[in-house]
Design a protein around this motif. Structure first.
Motif, PDB file in Angstrom:
ATOM      1  N   TYR A   7     -25.187  41.412  37.089  1.00  0.00           N
ATOM      2  CA  TYR A   7     -26.378  41.091  37.881  1.00  0.00           C
ATOM      3  C   TYR A   7     -26.768  39.609  37.850  1.00  0.00           C
ATOM      4  N   GLY A   8     -25.994  38.798  37.121  1.00  0.00           N
ATOM      5  CA  GLY A   8     -26.392  37.404  37.018  1.00  0.00           C
ATOM      6  C   GLY A   8     -25.290  36.380  37.138  1.00  0.00           C
ATOM      7  N   HIS A   9     -24.014  36.835  37.215  1.00  0.00           N
ATOM      8  CA  HIS A   9     -22.915  35.869  37.257  1.00  0.00           C
ATOM      9  C   HIS A   9     -22.641  35.437  38.699  1.00  0.00           C
ATOM     10  N   ILE A  10     -22.551  34.138  38.890  1.00  0.00           N
ATOM     11  CA  ILE A  10     -22.321  33.582  40.222  1.00  0.00           C
ATOM     12  C   ILE A  10     -20.966  32.891  40.261  1.00  0.00           C
ATOM     13  N   ASP A  11     -20.192  33.194  41.272  1.00  0.00           N
ATOM     14  CA  ASP A  11     -18.952  32.474  41.554  1.00  0.00           C
ATOM     15  C   ASP A  11     -19.093  31.818  42.923  1.00  0.00           C
ATOM     16  N   ASN A  12     -18.191  30.919  43.201  1.00  0.00           N
ATOM     17  CA  ASN A  12     -18.128  30.351  44.547  1.00  0.00           C
ATOM     18  C   ASN A  12     -16.680  29.976  44.839  1.00  0.00           C
ATOM     19  N   GLU A  13     -15.978  30.908  45.483  1.00  0.00           N
ATOM     20  CA  GLU A  13     -14.573  30.692  45.824  1.00  0.00           C
ATOM     21  C   GLU A  13     -14.417  30.106  47.220  1.00  0.00           C
ATOM     22  N   THR A  14     -15.518  29.593  47.769  1.00  0.00           N
ATOM     23  CA  THR A  14     -15.469  28.939  49.074  1.00  0.00           C
ATOM     24  C   THR A  14     -15.740  27.452  48.878  1.00  0.00           C
ATOM     25  N   THR A  15     -15.680  26.708  49.968  1.00  0.00           N
ATOM     26  CA  THR A  15     -16.064  25.300  49.910  1.00  0.00           C
ATOM     27  C   THR A  15     -17.459  25.074  50.480  1.00  0.00           C
ATOM     28  N   PHE A  38     -15.539  39.629  51.860  1.00  0.00           N
ATOM     29  CA  PHE A  38     -16.691  38.835  52.282  1.00  0.00           C
ATOM     30  C   PHE A  38     -17.609  38.511  51.107  1.00  0.00           C
ATOM     31  N   SER A  39     -17.784  39.483  50.179  1.00  0.00           N
ATOM     32  CA  SER A  39     -18.763  39.295  49.112  1.00  0.00           C
ATOM     33  C   SER A  39     -18.162  38.816  47.797  1.00  0.00           C
ATOM     34  N   LEU A  40     -16.898  39.105  47.544  1.00  0.00           N
ATOM     35  CA  LEU A  40     -16.268  38.682  46.293  1.00  0.00           C
ATOM     36  C   LEU A  40     -16.319  37.170  46.053  1.00  0.00           C
ATOM     37  N   PRO A  41     -16.128  36.325  47.070  1.00  0.00           N
ATOM     38  CA  PRO A  41     -16.163  34.879  46.810  1.00  0.00           C
ATOM     39  C   PRO A  41     -17.461  34.391  46.171  1.00  0.00           C
ATOM     40  N   ALA A  42     -18.547  35.132  46.342  1.00  0.00           N
ATOM     41  CA  ALA A  42     -19.819  34.751  45.716  1.00  0.00           C
ATOM     42  C   ALA A  42     -20.001  35.408  44.366  1.00  0.00           C
ATOM     43  N   GLY A  43     -18.996  36.138  43.879  1.00  0.00           N
ATOM     44  CA  GLY A  43     -19.072  36.767  42.566  1.00  0.00           C
ATOM     45  C   GLY A  43     -19.950  38.001  42.561  1.00  0.00           C
ATOM     46  N   PRO A  44     -20.218  38.544  41.361  1.00  0.00           N
ATOM     47  CA  PRO A  44     -21.031  39.758  41.268  1.00  0.00           C
ATOM     48  C   PRO A  44     -22.415  39.633  41.900  1.00  0.00           C
ATOM     49  N   VAL A  45     -23.032  38.469  41.772  1.00  0.00           N
ATOM     50  CA  VAL A  45     -24.358  38.290  42.379  1.00  0.00           C
ATOM     51  C   VAL A  45     -24.282  38.457  43.892  1.00  0.00           C
ATOM     52  N   GLY A  46     -23.263  37.869  44.503  1.00  0.00           N
ATOM     53  CA  GLY A  46     -23.102  38.022  45.940  1.00  0.00           C
ATOM     54  C   GLY A  46     -22.833  39.460  46.327  1.00  0.00           C
ATOM     55  N   MET A  47     -21.987  40.143  45.541  1.00  0.00           N
ATOM     56  CA  MET A  47     -21.657  41.534  45.835  1.00  0.00           C
ATOM     57  C   MET A  47     -22.882  42.441  45.731  1.00  0.00           C
ATOM     58  N   VAL A  48     -23.556  42.378  44.594  1.00  0.00           N
ATOM     59  CA  VAL A  48     -24.624  43.341  44.291  1.00  0.00           C
ATOM     60  C   VAL A  48     -25.941  42.963  44.968  1.00  0.00           C
ATOM     61  N   TRP A  49     -26.407  41.739  44.719  1.00  0.00           N
ATOM     62  CA  TRP A  49     -27.704  41.353  45.272  1.00  0.00           C
ATOM     63  C   TRP A  49     -27.614  40.990  46.740  1.00  0.00           C
ATOM     64  N   GLY A  50     -26.444  40.540  47.203  1.00  0.00           N
ATOM     65  CA  GLY A  50     -26.262  40.336  48.637  1.00  0.00           C
ATOM     66  C   GLY A  50     -26.418  41.640  49.389  1.00  0.00           C
TER      67      GLY A  50
END
Length: 548
Positions: free
Chosen positions: A231-239, A67-79
């Motif tokens: 703490y600052g890298h953003i990914d987006n593996e979704t559409t 659930f959180s990996l698609p948003a990258g580290p920012v999604g994982m940690v700060w989410g």
């Protein structure tokens, strides 16, 4: 107001209590209309352990990384960080109610107590079913995930790319459900000690993960990802848009920190319940907040910077891929084996908590065959054995969905989030709108912040339910990656209401009094005033009722 005579002590004598049980607990339960039927043997720490064990922090993080990996580290940690703050506020709002009125069926009981006269019965009926089915969905989810974990260990050990068929996955799942039912029925006296053990093994795994991953990364010639990446890298593996992908990453903590209501369901087995239950709720939510942030920070620092490679792992579990990349084959197998043990304990704790909620609901005559399932076995250590067996049967039948495809299985498991969030939010909302004048604080109370906290909790829970129905991969989903949460939960909620208005409204009267085995309801006509806990050597304090 009409004064009543003190309750006859013999009328509230517990069927089974631990020698350390507080007389005040029996009185408090009797004031809500129920006699003591389960054995009081859980300390405050062990009540906390039930929820902390069900959260099973590292296994839950492993299960929800997708659930959180698609948003990258920012999604994982700060989410995790952001959502956990709101979840902790929900815990505080629930703790206020749990301290004032600790009973195994707390959520639907509170709903009936606080709701307006026209809404008491239908809302409590809906919440009782929603909470029960949500916990069953959690049982299915935990054991299905455990089956996948076990089979991923087989895949890693074989090293030939083997993956289990759906039939094999279901067979392992059924075996796990049956074993959990057997252990939940026969280990009543040992269960508090098992819960204490769960605290140690969960914390040990957190410490081992936090230490082993960085050391393994460095000793295998790699380097830790930078703080800017973690703490600052953003990914987006979704559409979806990047912002909404971050919000969907909240589903990881929503799934992981989704069980502190289990403390409520253990209320009638807790010693000094008005203190133990709320503290169990707050401690479990708070510890998951802090420790989860720590674990996810370490995972982000040691995982492959190419997020897509971890998401698309051949092992079927992103966490298994992370362990494999950092620790190698043997290290990954060792950690996955421990994860499997803890995941098993999660399932065991969950079937215990779910059986108490379902048992309480059958005690109030709401479930089919309630007279049969409300039975408490005196031969088997005062356990609701029949209800445990019923939950096992239902879980095996519902688990057949995993034979269709992963989307069908995930639809079933979504009951755990949406149904529980509805069950948590409704009694809090009812208290705020209709029942504030009926609310008398217990030993735990957030004082002047109680109402603001409760309102924030309600708004967050509404948002959480909304979030849980979105397809995680993006808009315009295919049948295979569609999120069927709204279909499954909509069917459950509408079905419950149809069942109520067509049939159950003729006989469901809400929580029923069992102190004198009457068929009246304890929460409809009285304002509940808790009394201080009496020591076992003290004379029981009288019961004070206030008629509306």
């Amino acid at each position: 107001m009409m004064d009543l005579q003190p309750v006859d002590p013999e009328a509230v004598t517990p069927v089974a209590t631990d020698a350390m049980a507080d007389v005040g607990d029996v009185q408090l339960l009797a004031r809500m209309g129920y006699k003591q039927e389960l054995r009081r043997q859980y300390s405050t720490t062990q009540v906390f352990a039930i929820a902390f064990s069900i959260m099973g922090l590292v296994p839950s993080i492993a299960s929800t990384l997708s659930f959180s990996l698609p948003a990258g580290p920012v999604g994982m940690v700060w989410g995790w960080f952001t959502a956990s703050i709101f979840i902790l506020l929900v815990g505080l709002a629930m703790a206020d109610l749990a301290s004032a009125m600790p009973t195994a069926g707390g959520l639907y009981w509170w709903t009936h107590y606080f709701a307006g006269p026209r809404w008491k019965r239908p809302l409590s009926f809906l919440i009782g079913y929603s909470n029960t089915l949500g916990l069953i969905g959690g049982m299915c989810s935990v054991d299905y995930t455990l089956a996948l974990m076990i089979l991923s260990c087989v895949s890693i050990s074989r090293g030939d790319g083997w993956s289990a068929s759906r039939g094999v996955i279901y067979a392992v799942y059924v075996g796990l459900i049956l074993f959990h039912g057997l252990c939940g029925s026969l280990s009543g006296r040992l269960m508090p000690k098992i819960q204490t053990f769960c605290i140690y093994i969960n914390i040990a795994l957190v410490v081992a993960t936090v230490i082993a991953l960085p050391i393994g990364k460095v000793t295998r010639g790699g380097s830790l990802n930078s703080g800017n990446y973690v703490y600052g890298h953003i990914d987006n593996e979704t559409t979806w848009s990047t912002g909404w992908a971050f919000m969907l990453a909240w589903l990881a903590p929503i799934w992981s920190i989704g069980s502190f209501d289990s403390c409520v369901h253990m209320s009638e087995e807790a010693m000094h319940a008005s203190k133990a239950v709320p503290l169990g709720i707050v401690w479990s939510a708070g510890s998951a907040f802090v420790l989860g942030f720590l674990v996810l920070s370490v995972i982000a620092a040691t995982m492959d910077p190419d997020v897509s490679a971890t998401i698309n792992t051949k092992f079927g579990q992103p966490m298994a891929q992370i362990y494999y990349d950092v620790l190698g084959r043997d290290g990954a197998l060792g950690f996955m084996a421990v994860l499997c043990v803890i995941q098993f304990l999660i399932g065991l704790s969950l079937i215990v908590a779910a059986s108490r909620q379902a048992w309480a609901f059958s005690r109030d005559g709401a479930l089919p065959f309630s007279r049969f399932f409300r039975h408490v076995s005196k031969r088997i250590q005062y356990q609701p054995v029949r209800m445990i067996c019923g939950l096992v049967f239902v879980s095996i039948v519902l688990g057949l969905l995993c034979l269709i495809n992963s989307a069908a299985a995930n639809a079933l498991f979504s009951l755990f989030v949406a149904s529980n969030y509805l069950s948590w939010g409704t009694p809090i909302f009812c208290r705020l709108v209709w029942g504030e004048d009926r609310f008398t604080p217990g030993e735990f109370y957030t004082s002047r912040l109680s109402r603001p906290i409760a309102w924030v909790a309600v708004v967050y829970l509404i948002f959480g339910v909304t979030l849980s129905v979105f397809p995680t991969e993006g808009p315009n989903p295919t049948p295979s990656n569609m999120n069927y949460t709204i279909v499954i939960n909509g069917f459950v909620w509408l079905g419950c209401m149809a069942y109520y208005f067509l049939f159950a409204r003729r006989w469901y009267i809400g929580p029923q009094m069992t102190v004198d085995e009457s068929a009246s309801t304890a929460s409809e006509n009285i304002i509940f005033v808790p009394v201080p806990h009496a020591l076992p050597t003290e004379t029981p304090a009288p019961f004070d009722y206030k008629k509306e």
